[in-house]
Design a protein around this motif. Structure first.
Motif, PDB file in Angstrom:
ATOM      1  N   ALA A  85       7.713  -6.560  10.073  1.00 57.81           N
ATOM      2  CA  ALA A  85       7.271  -6.057  11.368  1.00 57.81           C
ATOM      3  C   ALA A  85       6.856  -4.595  11.309  1.00 57.81           C
ATOM      4  O   ALA A  85       6.334  -4.056  12.287  1.00 57.81           O
ATOM      5  N   ALA A  86       7.076  -3.952  10.150  1.00 59.89           N
ATOM      6  CA  ALA A  86       6.791  -2.530  10.031  1.00 59.89           C
ATOM      7  C   ALA A  86       5.513  -2.242   9.267  1.00 59.89           C
ATOM      8  O   ALA A  86       4.889  -1.198   9.460  1.00 59.89           O
ATOM      9  N   MET A  87       5.106  -3.162   8.393  1.00 55.41           N
ATOM     10  CA  MET A  87       3.952  -2.897   7.534  1.00 55.41           C
ATOM     11  C   MET A  87       3.323  -4.205   7.092  1.00 55.41           C
ATOM     12  O   MET A  87       3.985  -5.248   7.071  1.00 55.41           O
ATOM     13  N   GLU A  88       2.058  -4.144   6.724  1.00 56.42           N
ATOM     14  CA  GLU A  88       1.352  -5.322   6.248  1.00 56.42           C
ATOM     15  C   GLU A  88       1.459  -5.398   4.725  1.00 56.42           C
ATOM     16  O   GLU A  88       1.478  -4.384   4.042  1.00 56.42           O
ATOM     17  N   GLY A  89       1.520  -6.628   4.193  1.00 57.58           N
ATOM     18  CA  GLY A  89       1.478  -6.801   2.742  1.00 57.58           C
ATOM     19  C   GLY A  89       2.829  -7.091   2.125  1.00 57.58           C
ATOM     20  O   GLY A  89       3.759  -6.290   2.239  1.00 57.58           O
ATOM     21  N   SER A  90       2.925  -8.244   1.464  1.00 55.53           N
ATOM     22  CA  SER A  90       4.201  -8.648   0.864  1.00 55.53           C
ATOM     23  C   SER A  90       4.608  -7.748  -0.290  1.00 55.53           C
ATOM     24  O   SER A  90       5.798  -7.509  -0.512  1.00 55.53           O
ATOM     25  N   ILE A  91       3.637  -7.239  -1.052  1.00 54.89           N
ATOM     26  CA  ILE A  91       3.967  -6.366  -2.187  1.00 54.89           C
ATOM     27  C   ILE A  91       4.613  -5.080  -1.697  1.00 54.89           C
ATOM     28  O   ILE A  91       5.668  -4.657  -2.200  1.00 54.89           O
ATOM     29  N   VAL A  92       3.988  -4.446  -0.730  1.00 56.46           N
ATOM     30  CA  VAL A  92       4.517  -3.181  -0.207  1.00 56.46           C
ATOM     31  C   VAL A  92       5.852  -3.398   0.481  1.00 56.46           C
ATOM     32  O   VAL A  92       6.774  -2.584   0.355  1.00 56.46           O
ATOM     33  N   GLN A  93       5.995  -4.494   1.206  1.00 56.59           N
ATOM     34  CA  GLN A  93       7.264  -4.791   1.861  1.00 56.59           C
ATOM     35  C   GLN A  93       8.396  -4.906   0.844  1.00 56.59           C
ATOM     36  O   GLN A  93       9.484  -4.354   1.039  1.00 56.59           O
ATOM     37  N   ALA A  94       8.144  -5.617  -0.264  1.00 56.58           N
ATOM     38  CA  ALA A  94       9.169  -5.759  -1.306  1.00 56.58           C
ATOM     39  C   ALA A  94       9.455  -4.427  -1.976  1.00 56.58           C
ATOM     40  O   ALA A  94      10.614  -4.105  -2.285  1.00 56.58           O
ATOM     41  N   LEU A  95       8.412  -3.638  -2.196  1.00 58.66           N
ATOM     42  CA  LEU A  95       8.579  -2.338  -2.851  1.00 58.66           C
ATOM     43  C   LEU A  95       9.439  -1.403  -2.004  1.00 58.66           C
ATOM     44  O   LEU A  95      10.364  -0.754  -2.511  1.00 58.66           O
ATOM     45  N   ILE A  96       9.153  -1.320  -0.717  1.00 61.10           N
ATOM     46  CA  ILE A  96       9.900  -0.430   0.167  1.00 61.10           C
ATOM     47  C   ILE A  96      11.314  -0.967   0.398  1.00 61.10           C
ATOM     48  O   ILE A  96      12.268  -0.193   0.500  1.00 61.10           O
TER      49      ILE A  96
ATOM     50  N   LEU B  87       0.477   0.547  -5.271  1.00 57.19           N
ATOM     51  CA  LEU B  87       1.421   0.225  -6.337  1.00 57.19           C
ATOM     52  C   LEU B  87       1.044   0.849  -7.672  1.00 57.19           C
ATOM     53  O   LEU B  87       1.892   1.022  -8.546  1.00 57.19           O
ATOM     54  N   SER B  88      -0.221   1.210  -7.829  1.00 50.63           N
ATOM     55  CA  SER B  88      -0.748   1.594  -9.136  1.00 50.63           C
ATOM     56  C   SER B  88      -0.067   2.817  -9.735  1.00 50.63           C
ATOM     57  O   SER B  88      -0.012   2.956 -10.959  1.00 50.63           O
ATOM     58  N   HIS B  89       0.467   3.720  -8.889  1.00 50.56           N
ATOM     59  CA  HIS B  89       1.044   4.944  -9.461  1.00 50.56           C
ATOM     60  C   HIS B  89       2.267   4.657 -10.319  1.00 50.56           C
ATOM     61  O   HIS B  89       2.641   5.468 -11.172  1.00 50.56           O
ATOM     62  N   LEU B  90       2.904   3.506 -10.113  1.00 50.36           N
ATOM     63  CA  LEU B  90       4.063   3.145 -10.927  1.00 50.36           C
ATOM     64  C   LEU B  90       3.680   2.861 -12.369  1.00 50.36           C
ATOM     65  O   LEU B  90       4.514   2.970 -13.274  1.00 50.36           O
ATOM     66  N   PHE B  91       2.419   2.520 -12.588  1.00 48.42           N
ATOM     67  CA  PHE B  91       1.960   2.188 -13.933  1.00 48.42           C
ATOM     68  C   PHE B  91       0.949   3.192 -14.462  1.00 48.42           C
ATOM     69  O   PHE B  91       0.955   3.515 -15.654  1.00 48.42           O
ATOM     70  N   ALA B  92       0.071   3.685 -13.583  1.00 48.58           N
ATOM     71  CA  ALA B  92      -0.998   4.571 -14.024  1.00 48.58           C
ATOM     72  C   ALA B  92      -0.463   5.879 -14.588  1.00 48.58           C
ATOM     73  O   ALA B  92      -0.905   6.331 -15.654  1.00 48.58           O
ATOM     74  N   LEU B  93       0.499   6.502 -13.891  1.00 50.75           N
ATOM     75  CA  LEU B  93       1.009   7.787 -14.355  1.00 50.75           C
ATOM     76  C   LEU B  93       1.745   7.671 -15.689  1.00 50.75           C
ATOM     77  O   LEU B  93       1.469   8.446 -16.610  1.00 50.75           O
ATOM     78  N   PRO B  94       2.701   6.723 -15.867  1.00 46.17           N
ATOM     79  CA  PRO B  94       3.356   6.613 -17.179  1.00 46.17           C
ATOM     80  C   PRO B  94       2.378   6.341 -18.314  1.00 46.17           C
ATOM     81  O   PRO B  94       2.497   6.931 -19.397  1.00 46.17           O
ATOM     82  N   LEU B  95       1.393   5.468 -18.082  1.00 43.68           N
ATOM     83  CA  LEU B  95       0.413   5.165 -19.125  1.00 43.68           C
ATOM     84  C   LEU B  95      -0.435   6.393 -19.449  1.00 43.68           C
ATOM     85  O   LEU B  95      -0.731   6.665 -20.619  1.00 43.68           O
ATOM     86  N   PHE B  96      -0.808   7.150 -18.425  1.00 44.48           N
ATOM     87  CA  PHE B  96      -1.601   8.350 -18.642  1.00 44.48           C
ATOM     88  C   PHE B  96      -0.806   9.393 -19.424  1.00 44.48           C
ATOM     89  O   PHE B  96      -1.327  10.018 -20.361  1.00 44.48           O
ATOM     90  N   MET B  97       0.472   9.580 -19.061  1.00 47.66           N
ATOM     91  CA  MET B  97       1.302  10.557 -19.765  1.00 47.66           C
ATOM     92  C   MET B  97       1.547  10.120 -21.203  1.00 47.66           C
ATOM     93  O   MET B  97       1.586  10.960 -22.114  1.00 47.66           O
ATOM     94  N   PHE B  98       1.721   8.816 -21.431  1.00 46.51           N
ATOM     95  CA  PHE B  98       1.895   8.337 -22.801  1.00 46.51           C
ATOM     96  C   PHE B  98       0.630   8.595 -23.616  1.00 46.51           C
ATOM     97  O   PHE B  98       0.702   8.999 -24.777  1.00 46.51           O
TER      98      PHE B  98
END
Length: 304
Positions: free
Chosen positions: A197-208, A121-132
């Motif tokens: 049933a396709a992937m582990e992790g509630s965060i990733v499931q919600a993101l996808i 999930l970190s790329h959603l925040f790390a890249l914008p903060l780095f570019m800023f």
């Protein structure tokens, strides 16, 4: 910019594809209207990133039109042929998911699962903060401005070539094969997807589940971004930053495979595109520098 936001939201409302988080874009309207010179420059300089995010989000409108062209069998077969030896004959992404599922219910498994999800999930925040941060450094110090320009050009090229490939060559991720085998995606299959049933992790499931395009696997931006950041840091001769980005990239690549999001070949495609974007951006900077220095040289020669 205000017109773009209103048109974007109007299109989303007309196509019933507006999400709750889309309405937060309206907060940018007063910010743009009240912005002084610094604010206007911020919006203009980072416009390529904003444009990419907005266009990528609208890919959700194109997904139904691309289903009959999604590559499913070939990527799976290539992954097994190249890397099946590392997963007992299966693809590494599927083997990783099976291993995570086997650790479910244990503290050890929960810790690894949450760690992988946070990295993913970190790329959603790390890249914008780095570019800023780069933009802010370039705004305060003209000598550092070129570094920001090189970065924004490289990411712009990477992002928009990626967009073109997502439309021209849609590719199914490994989690699709977990659920449906090598069946071609259809509207019925897409509407019946069970993320748990396709992937582990509630965060990733919600993101996808809320992703704009499920079949934008090649090139993997999760694979490309860390590579490009490391190359750009290498250009700046910052060994510690290069090492940090290399470590981050290794963690990101591991997370994307273990969470059943990408094949290794997807990550390699992203890395190749990142290298190409880095080379082109560096060449464009050199050309721009020569064009700026040429009038100065001519003026000096005339004056002498």
């Amino acid at each position: 910019m205000c017109v773009s936001i209103f048109v974007y939201l109007a299109l989303g409302a007309a196509t019933h594809s507006v999400k709750l988080y889309h309405w937060f874009m309206l907060l940018a309207v007063p910010a743009a209207l009240l912005a002084a010179e610094r604010g206007r420059r911020f919006f203009v300089d980072l416009a390529p990133l904003f444009a990419f995010w907005l266009i990528y989000d609208r890919l959700r409108l194109l997904q139904p039109l691309l289903l009959d062209r999604v590559a499913v069998r070939l990527p799976y077969a290539m992954e097994r042929w190249l890397f099946g030896w590392a997963a007992g004959g299966d693809v590494p992404a599927h083997a990783g998911r099976v291993w995570l599922a086997a650790q479910a219910g244990t503290f050890y498994g929960a810790f690894i699962s949450w760690s992988l999800q946070l990295v993913y999930l970190s790329h959603l925040f790390a890249l914008p903060l780095f570019m800023f941060w780069l933009w802010w450094q370039g705004y305060r110090d003209a000598r550092l401005r070129e570094r920001f320009v090189r970065h924004i050009r490289a990411f712009t090229l990477l992002n928009f070539v990626g967009l073109a490939m997502y439309v021209l060559l849609p590719v199914a991720p490994p989690w699709w094969v977990t659920l449906n085998g090598i069946a071609q995606p259809t509207v019925d299959l897409v509407t019946q997807v069970n993320m748990s049933a396709a992937m582990e992790g509630s965060i990733v499931q919600a993101l996808i589940r809320n992703a704009a395009q499920w079949f934008a696997a090649v090139p993997s931006m999760h694979g490309a971004y860390p590579v490009l950041l490391a190359l750009l840091a290498l250009k700046d001769r910052s060994r510690w930053i290069v090492a940090a980005f290399a470590l981050y990239g290794a963690a990101m690549w591991t997370a994307t495979v273990m969470l059943n999001q990408h094949y290794i070949i997807d990550l390699l495609a992203g890395a190749i595109l990142a290298v190409a974007a880095w080379l082109v951006a560096g060449s464009s900077i050199n050309v721009s520098r020569e064009l700026l220095e040429e009038p100065k040289a001519n003026q000096a020669a005339t004056g002498s």
